[in-house]
Design a protein around this motif. Structure first.
Motif, PDB file in Angstrom:
ATOM      1  N   ILE A  16       0.833  -1.208   0.000  1.00 50.69           N
ATOM      2  CA  ILE A  16       0.000   0.000   0.000  1.00 50.69           C
ATOM      3  C   ILE A  16       0.864   1.253   0.000  1.00 50.69           C
ATOM      4  O   ILE A  16       0.589   2.219  -0.722  1.00 50.69           O
ATOM      5  CB  ILE A  16      -0.965  -0.022   1.193  1.00 50.69           C
ATOM      6  CG1 ILE A  16      -2.003  -1.132   0.995  1.00 50.69           C
ATOM      7  CG2 ILE A  16      -1.644   1.326   1.385  1.00 50.69           C
ATOM      8  CD1 ILE A  16      -2.839  -1.414   2.221  1.00 50.69           C
ATOM      9  N   THR A  17       1.943   1.227   0.787  1.00 52.11           N
ATOM     10  CA  THR A  17       2.853   2.374   0.829  1.00 52.11           C
ATOM     11  C   THR A  17       3.497   2.605  -0.537  1.00 52.11           C
ATOM     12  O   THR A  17       3.567   3.744  -1.016  1.00 52.11           O
ATOM     13  CB  THR A  17       3.930   2.162   1.898  1.00 52.11           C
ATOM     14  OG1 THR A  17       3.304   1.962   3.158  1.00 52.11           O
ATOM     15  CG2 THR A  17       4.876   3.340   1.967  1.00 52.11           C
ATOM     16  N   THR A  20       0.929   4.030  -2.918  1.00 56.48           N
ATOM     17  CA  THR A  20       0.639   5.430  -2.595  1.00 56.48           C
ATOM     18  C   THR A  20       1.779   6.341  -3.033  1.00 56.48           C
ATOM     19  O   THR A  20       1.545   7.415  -3.599  1.00 56.48           O
ATOM     20  CB  THR A  20       0.384   5.587  -1.086  1.00 56.48           C
ATOM     21  OG1 THR A  20      -0.646   4.685  -0.693  1.00 56.48           O
ATOM     22  CG2 THR A  20      -0.012   6.995  -0.743  1.00 56.48           C
ATOM     23  N   THR A  24       1.866   9.499  -5.746  1.00 62.42           N
ATOM     24  CA  THR A  24       2.171  10.846  -5.286  1.00 62.42           C
ATOM     25  C   THR A  24       3.476  11.414  -5.835  1.00 62.42           C
ATOM     26  O   THR A  24       3.641  12.630  -5.852  1.00 62.42           O
ATOM     27  CB  THR A  24       2.225  10.904  -3.749  1.00 62.42           C
ATOM     28  OG1 THR A  24       3.197   9.972  -3.284  1.00 62.42           O
ATOM     29  CG2 THR A  24       0.873  10.582  -3.157  1.00 62.42           C
ATOM     30  N   THR A  38       6.274  -2.007  -4.762  1.00 61.64           N
ATOM     31  CA  THR A  38       4.943  -2.590  -4.632  1.00 61.64           C
ATOM     32  C   THR A  38       4.909  -3.996  -5.210  1.00 61.64           C
ATOM     33  O   THR A  38       4.341  -4.910  -4.605  1.00 61.64           O
ATOM     34  CB  THR A  38       3.910  -1.703  -5.341  1.00 61.64           C
ATOM     35  OG1 THR A  38       3.974  -0.393  -4.799  1.00 61.64           O
ATOM     36  CG2 THR A  38       2.509  -2.249  -5.184  1.00 61.64           C
ATOM     37  N   VAL A  99      -8.659   9.933   1.171  1.00 61.73           N
ATOM     38  CA  VAL A  99      -7.960   8.649   1.290  1.00 61.73           C
ATOM     39  C   VAL A  99      -8.098   8.089   2.692  1.00 61.73           C
ATOM     40  O   VAL A  99      -8.342   6.886   2.880  1.00 61.73           O
ATOM     41  CB  VAL A  99      -6.475   8.807   0.880  1.00 61.73           C
ATOM     42  CG1 VAL A  99      -5.666   7.584   1.252  1.00 61.73           C
ATOM     43  CG2 VAL A  99      -6.355   9.088  -0.599  1.00 61.73           C
TER      44      VAL A  99
END
Length: 169
Positions: A16-17, A20, A24, A38, A99
């Motif tokens: 998830i990090t 994200t 971004t 990921t 989010v």
């Protein structure tokens, strides 16, 4: 809490990090590195779920091949020197709140599900062997059609790249 559960939570948070961060970041190379992060996390999730073949395929295809192809595509194409224009700070805060709200909604939905406590029965059959049997018996036609589709895509990419070189001269 078992070790598998802890490993699953850590790998899921890493995936998830990475996703994200990929969304971004503004520099394309940073995006590709976050996406590789990921992909590796997802491969780890496959290993935790005892799908070793799929995990190795994830590492070889996505983490290795596709990431390298994307980097080559980035390096071989023309880009402006300026990065994407930064959005306004208010929008970033609003999107961050959306989010967080979405994450809270998903967590509440996950905790409301009645998960069965039945133990998983492992058949003992090698999953690579089972995938191979299915692939070359029940799914041989789609497998061959996919190989032809990939061949056509590769030939098309070669033709397009040759055409661009001829246009530059």
């Amino acid at each position: 809490m078992s070790g598998e559960f802890i490993a699953f939570i850590i790998l899921a948070l890493m995936a998830i990090t990475g996703a994200t961060l990929m969304v971004t970041f503004t520099k394309v190379v940073h995006m590709v590195i976050a996406m590789t992060f990921t992909f590796l996390s997802i491969a780890g999730l496959y290993f935790v779920l005892e799908a070793e073949f799929i995990g190795v395929v994830q590492i070889l295809l996505y983490t290795g091949a596709i990431t390298i192809v994307m980097l080559f595509g980035i390096m071989l194409t023309k880009h402006d020197a300026e990065d994407a224009q930064q959005s306004h700070r208010g929008w970033k805060f609003f999107i961050f709140l959306l989010v967080v709200a979405f994450g809270a909604l998903m967590l509440s939905a996950i905790f409301q599900v009645d998960w069965p406590n039945a133990p998983v029965h492992y058949s003992g059959e090698d999953n690579t062997k089972a995938i191979g049997k299915q692939l070359f018996t029940n799914y041989v036609i789609p497998f061959e059609l996919l190989s032809v589709l990939l061949l056509v895509a590769m030939v098309g990419a070669i033709i397009l790249s040759k055409r661009e070189k001829e246009d530059e001269k």
